[in-house]
Write an enzyme that holds these catalytic residues in place. Structure first.
Site, PDB file in Angstrom:
ATOM      1  N   TRP A  70       0.816  -1.206   0.000  1.00 17.16           N
ATOM      2  CA  TRP A  70       0.000   0.000   0.000  1.00 17.16           C
ATOM      3  C   TRP A  70       0.854   1.263   0.000  1.00 17.16           C
ATOM      4  O   TRP A  70       0.372   2.353   0.235  1.00 17.16           O
ATOM      5  CB  TRP A  70      -0.977  -0.018   1.172  1.00 17.16           C
ATOM      6  CG  TRP A  70      -2.068  -1.044   0.974  1.00 17.16           C
ATOM      7  CD1 TRP A  70      -2.163  -1.962  -0.031  1.00 17.16           C
ATOM      8  CD2 TRP A  70      -3.202  -1.264   1.810  1.00 17.16           C
ATOM      9  NE1 TRP A  70      -3.289  -2.734   0.122  1.00 17.16           N
ATOM     10  CE2 TRP A  70      -3.946  -2.334   1.250  1.00 17.16           C
ATOM     11  CE3 TRP A  70      -3.665  -0.674   2.981  1.00 17.16           C
ATOM     12  CZ2 TRP A  70      -5.124  -2.801   1.818  1.00 17.16           C
ATOM     13  CZ3 TRP A  70      -4.839  -1.146   3.548  1.00 17.16           C
ATOM     14  CH2 TRP A  70      -5.565  -2.188   2.973  1.00 17.16           C
ATOM     15  N   HIS A  78     -18.941  -0.843   5.299  1.00 19.33           N
ATOM     16  CA  HIS A  78     -18.906   0.059   4.149  1.00 19.33           C
ATOM     17  C   HIS A  78     -20.290   0.566   3.778  1.00 19.33           C
ATOM     18  O   HIS A  78     -20.429   1.420   2.906  1.00 19.33           O
ATOM     19  CB  HIS A  78     -18.257  -0.637   2.950  1.00 19.33           C
ATOM     20  CG  HIS A  78     -16.875  -1.113   3.245  1.00 19.33           C
ATOM     21  ND1 HIS A  78     -16.599  -2.412   3.602  1.00 19.33           N
ATOM     22  CD2 HIS A  78     -15.693  -0.450   3.302  1.00 19.33           C
ATOM     23  CE1 HIS A  78     -15.305  -2.531   3.846  1.00 19.33           C
ATOM     24  NE2 HIS A  78     -14.737  -1.366   3.674  1.00 19.33           N
TER      25      HIS A  78
END
Length: 757
Positions: free
Chosen positions: A560, A693
């Site tokens: 990342w 989410h």
């Protein structure tokens, strides 16, 4: 022969994340539909102009998406899940698209989201139903092509290919062969291509990245059927990326297409040999500029490589290796990077410049301009910021014992159960709590020097105290401090490790409105001082319940971030692993004895070819164990993973030897737990019981339903109860209501189990 250039797509979020802001305003009712459309139109125009001004010949259209390009393809095909289609008179519109992506109630859940190949981008997984009627329903590609043509650009439309689209989706309901849908979607593709052929375009880019995979035989053969069917509509540039397609060349070279694009960055090709296998009349597009990293390209090296095949190919394109979606937008936006390092980098706009410089150099057979561009690359090789002998020496001294816990899980588990005395189905969260405006302002003021260290620490401790208090009120068993000091789970650690550098505006899209700003690894990595110890120690002082410390794992920090390209990924991961090992041991010394090391990126690092998996998994697991294995038996190591399939890497996950693994499962309706039916995972598992989410509040009944499913796969004494992921993006009201139901569900399940036993 004139060599033209193109990109495979451009970042869609906007230079200042205008798309993110517009999305969130529209979702909250603060932006009108018409104004939202105007934001999208303005972003597209700016993107096209940036590329043209930088010297790009073919301007891509169809790369813009309101949420995700795979979801846009589902909309184009009319492949809408029934639960979303019936909400608003079966209308397929922008609101329908967002319902699929985000859900709108507990009964109308969002579609599953997962990683786009081996990147940190996430796509909305298409849902396939045997009886669904498909038709051309979303004309965005045609509208945006017309929009660009009216502005005078030489346009190249982009469409996700039919085989890759089917490969990426999942069957819902009655089982059938996904390839059976090919006969249903190909007429729609044909209609779209015919309509595009009536516009003033040279060719259409059809993305088929599935061709880099080890596909089953029938899927390989499906390419022939599909592209024979589409033949005669318009010229097709078949586009592949993220790896090599040499293993599938016998199926590709007979396709009736205009040409092929290959990724020369991540695909290992003998270019001269590969070129000889292609039909001479094809155009060959070479993906030479890395679309997934930020380093300035060695144009001299690329010039020499491409020059070897110029006389053997009549038509040649050069382009980015993949879409520039994975790259920050413009290096010139960075005002605080030091002069030395800034010259090392290249963002999306600069990558367009690189393509222009390289194509001009090849066409003129003149390297003067590209030699000047490359000078900073050579200077970097001698920078003291890159090589650190003490880090390299420590890495070379690692012993096998550094990768193993002192005793097995069975022994550790008994000692941990005795120490912590947790109930059956213990509850916890994944780490982060809502990042309020006050928290963001506190961090921003501190970063800008508007408040001093003392005031900042007082502010952060205030938020930690609130998080501990709320968790205790809810009755959660293992607490967290909430991570108010962290802007991002990777950037925060990068800021506190030597060897990283940061941008102010280097944002890339992760999914929908979620953007991340990856750090850049520029040199050897080490820890200069403790990073998380102070905050975890303070949190533990506020409660008698155990507080779990939160670290980001070495593989996730690696993948990342934008990694170095001058040493192996394995070396970088192990350098980070050693730095985290120091942090873990310092936490343990301060009596923080539950430590979570997140590795959500473990699977995304997998090579796309299975034959290379073992080598990668070996060093990835070693890097994790290097960070975690130095603790006592009574210290409980957790890890967390999300958005991924586990069934084919279960052995590697078990080799991590974490005492507890928490995983994302709610959005897939616990489907991922099927892996645990065939592979008896030996340690403890926390399957996520609700999707963070979505703004939907999970009911107690729905959580109990998922827990009962989990018990069918995993012994109840080894199950933890937790959300899917961190709660950073949710507001406090949603968080409290959801966690309250989660704790109630766990307690009701405990009572039920007690009665049975």
């Amino acid at each position: 022969m004139t060599i033209f250039n193109h990109t495979l797509g451009f970042p869609r979020i906007g230079l200042n994340r205008e798309l993110k802001k517009a999305q969130e305003d529209y979702w909250s009712g603060n932006l009108l539909y018409e104004d939202f459309l105007c934001v999208g139109s303005q972003l597209r125009r700016e993107n096209w102009k940036k590329q043209k001004d930088a010297g790009i010949d073919y301007i891509p259209v169809g790369d813009f998406a309101w949420y995700d390009h795979v979801l846009s393809t589902s909309m184009m095909l009319g492949n809408i899940p029934e639960r979303h289609l019936n909400v608003n008179d079966n209308k397929i519109d922008l609101d329908c698209l967002f319902r699929i992506a985000r859900g709108c109630s507990p009964d109308v859940a969002a579609s599953e989201m997962t990683k786009w190949f081996n990147t940190n981008y996430h796509y909305i997984v298409p849902e396939f139903n045997k009886n669904r009627i498909l038709k051309f329903s979303w004309k965005q590609i045609l509208e945006e092509t017309d929009e660009a043509l009216l502005l005078g650009y030489k346009v190249k439309p982009i469409i996700l290919g039919p085989i890759t689209y089917l490969w990426l989706g999942k069957i819902k309901g009655e089982y059938f062969d996904r390839l059976d849908l090919l006969k249903n979607i190909l007429p729609i593709y044909k209609q779209v291509l015919r309509e595009l052929s009536q516009r003033n375009i040279d060719f259409v880019q059809i993305d088929e990245p599935a061709l880099v995979l080890d596909l089953p035989e029938k899927w390989k053969k499906a390419y022939s059927y599909a592209y024979e069917y589409l033949n005669g509509t318009t010229k097709i540039l078949l586009t592949t990326y993220f790896d090599s397609i040499e293993h599938n060349i016998e199926y590709i070279r007979d396709l009736p297409i205009y040409g092929i694009h290959i990724d020369l960055v991540f695909g290992k090709y003998n270019l001269f040999d590969f070129n000889s296998k292609l039909p001479k009349e094809w155009i060959l597009s070479l993906g030479v500029i890395n679309g997934r990293n930020v380093w300035r390209a060695d144009l001299i090296k690329l010039f020499k490589s491409i020059s070897t095949i110029l006389k053997f190919r009549k038509k040649l394109l050069i382009g980015s290796s993949c879409s520039l979606l994975h790259s920050p937008i413009d290096l010139q936006k960075e005002k605080n990077l030091d002069k030395e390092s800034k010259k090392w980098f290249s963002f999306a706009v600069q990558k367009c410049t690189e393509l222009s410089l390289l194509s001009k150099a090849l066409n003129k057979n003149d390297t003067d301009s590209i030699q000047k561009w490359c000078s900073s690359i050579y200077e970097r090789n001698f920078s003291k910021r890159v090589q650190k002998i003490e880090v390299q020496n420590r890495l070379s001294e690692i012993l096998n014992v550094n990768f193993k816990r002192s005793d097995s899980y069975n022994i550790r588990s008994r000692e941990q159960k005795k120490k912590f005395n947790l109930p059956i189905l213990p509850t916890t969260t994944i780490g982060s709590f809502p990042q309020t405006l006050q928290i963001r302002k506190l961090r921003r003021d501190y970063k800008q020097g508007l408040i001093n260290d003392v005031d900042y620490e007082i502010g952060i401790k205030k938020h930690i105290k609130e998080v501990i208090k709320e968790q205790e009120k809810l009755g959660i068993d293992v607490l967290v401090h909430g991570e108010p000091e962290r802007n991002d789970m990777v950037e925060y650690f990068g800021e506190n490790l030597d060897g990283f550098i940061f941008t102010d505006n280097g944002w890339v899209q992760s999914y929908g409105s979620r953007c991340v700003k990856p750090p850049i690894i520029i040199g050897d990595v080490s820890r200069l001082k403790p990073i998380t110890v102070k905050w975890s120690k303070y949190a533990q002082s506020l409660t008698d319940k155990p507080v779990k410390a939160m670290l980001t794992g070495p593989v996730t920090i690696l993948f990342w971030s934008f990694p170095r390209e001058d040493i192996s990924l394995e070396k970088i991961a192990k350098q980070i692993g050693l730095a985290l090992r120091d942090e873990v041991l310092d936490l343990e010394k301060e009596k923080i004895e539950i430590i979570q090391i997140d590795e959500p990126a473990l699977r995304e690092g997998l090579p796309l070819r299975k034959s290379l998996w073992n080598e990668y998994l070996s060093w990835a697991v070693d890097a994790f164990r290097l960070s975690s294995s130095g603790v006592k038996n009574t210290t409980q190591i957790h890890t967390h993973m999300c958005y991924c399939e586990f069934h084919d890497i279960m052995h590697a996950i078990s080799f991590l030897d974490a005492d507890v693994i928490t995983i994302e499962t709610a959005r897939s309706d616990m489907e991922l737990l099927k892996s645990f039916k065939t592979f008896k995972y030996p340690n403890e598992i926390g399957p996520g019981v609700y999707d963070i989410h979505s703004s939907n509040i999970p009911s107690i009944t729905s959580i109990k339903f998922l827990l009962n499913k989990a018990i069918a796969y995993i012994p109840v004494e080894r199950i933890w109860v937790n959300p899917d992921c961190g709660l950073k993006t949710r507001n406090w009201n949603e968080t409290i209501l959801a966690l309250k139901n989660m704790v109630c569900a766990a307690k009701e399940m405990r009572d039920k189990i007690k009665k049975i036993t």
